[in-house]
Write a protein that holds these residues in place. Structure first.
Motif, mmCIF file in Angstrom:
data_model
loop_
_atom_site.group_PDB
_atom_site.id
_atom_site.type_symbol
_atom_site.label_atom_id
_atom_site.label_comp_id
_atom_site.label_asym_id
_atom_site.label_seq_id
_atom_site.Cartn_x
_atom_site.Cartn_y
_atom_site.Cartn_z
ATOM 1 N N LEU A 60 33.783 35.125 42.691
ATOM 2 C CA LEU A 60 33.408 34.739 44.050
ATOM 3 C C LEU A 60 32.702 35.899 44.747
ATOM 4 O O LEU A 60 31.581 35.746 45.237
ATOM 5 N N ASN A 61 33.335 37.061 44.775
ATOM 6 C CA ASN A 61 32.750 38.221 45.453
ATOM 7 C C ASN A 61 31.454 38.671 44.794
ATOM 8 O O ASN A 61 30.503 39.047 45.477
ATOM 9 N N ARG A 62 31.412 38.627 43.470
ATOM 10 C CA ARG A 62 30.187 39.005 42.761
ATOM 11 C C ARG A 62 29.039 38.058 43.132
ATOM 12 O O ARG A 62 27.929 38.504 43.426
ATOM 13 N N ASN A 63 29.314 36.765 43.163
ATOM 14 C CA ASN A 63 28.256 35.803 43.499
ATOM 15 C C ASN A 63 27.818 35.910 44.955
ATOM 16 O O ASN A 63 26.632 35.759 45.256
ATOM 17 N N ILE A 64 28.745 36.193 45.856
ATOM 18 C CA ILE A 64 28.362 36.408 47.258
ATOM 19 C C ILE A 64 27.462 37.639 47.365
ATOM 20 O O ILE A 64 26.429 37.615 48.030
#
Length: 189
Positions: free
Chosen positions: A139-143
């Motif tokens: 999630l954080n990587r994609n954001i």
């Protein structure tokens, strides 16, 4: 799968008379044959994870328009097994659909139509896409990647903050983001 956990077609490795005997009990399904070592529980868990991944791929390919006949051929399964998997995946999809409808007010999108387009991606109305994550790392990587690409002027779906100003919503160990939908459609080969 673990090092020793690989799918094998019984018809290719077992004598025909043994395959016929096994078919009296089970057909067109995976059959786990436990190892003799003490790591059986771990192997079973890994096997179930791989089956879940396979079933998600089957459902995604079904959503993309692949026929049950082609799915059966691609995954070396009977069409009845494909139908069973799709029914199970649709039930999960319906549960997620209900959850998403309870979460849409966080973005002020209540009342919008909800359509599943991938196993973890839903179209919201005509303008938005909701993505579901099972853990925060991706999630954080994609954001971060999305924000970086947007900052470089590369066309990406712009993340929509919640009415409370948050980038995502958490519910039962799942994480949800909404972004604007890019124009166009996916290409299915």
């Amino acid at each position: 799968m673990g090092c020793n956990m690989k799918y094998k077609n019984a018809g290719e490795i077992l004598p025909p008379e043994l395959v016929e005997e096994i078919q009296k009990y089970i057909q067109g399904a995976f059959l786990y044959i436990p190892t003799k070592d003490k790591q059986t529980h771990r192997a079973v868990t890994e096997y179930r994870i791989e089956l879940e991944k396979r079933n998600n791929r089957i459902f995604r390919m079904h959503l993309e328009g692949m026929s049950n006949k082609h799915l059966a051929k691609n995954f070396s399964l009977a069409q009845s097994s494909i139908r069973r998997i799709l029914i199970e995946q649709r039930k999960r999809s319906e549960i997620m659909y209900e959850k998403i409808n309870t979460l849409l007010p966080h973005w002020g999108l209540q009342g919008e139509s909800v359509t599943q387009i991938y196993s973890s991606v839903w179209q919201i109305g005509e303008r938005y896409v909701l993505k579901v994550y099972g853990e925060t790392e991706s999630l954080n990587r994609n954001i971060m990647v999305n924000n970086h690409l947007e900052g470089m002027g590369i066309p990406v779906g712009k993340l929509l903050c919640t009415l409370a100003g948050e980038q995502y919503v958490t519910d039962a160990n799942q994480y949800f983001i909404v972004s604007t939908k890019l124009l166009g459609s996916n290409i299915v080969s």
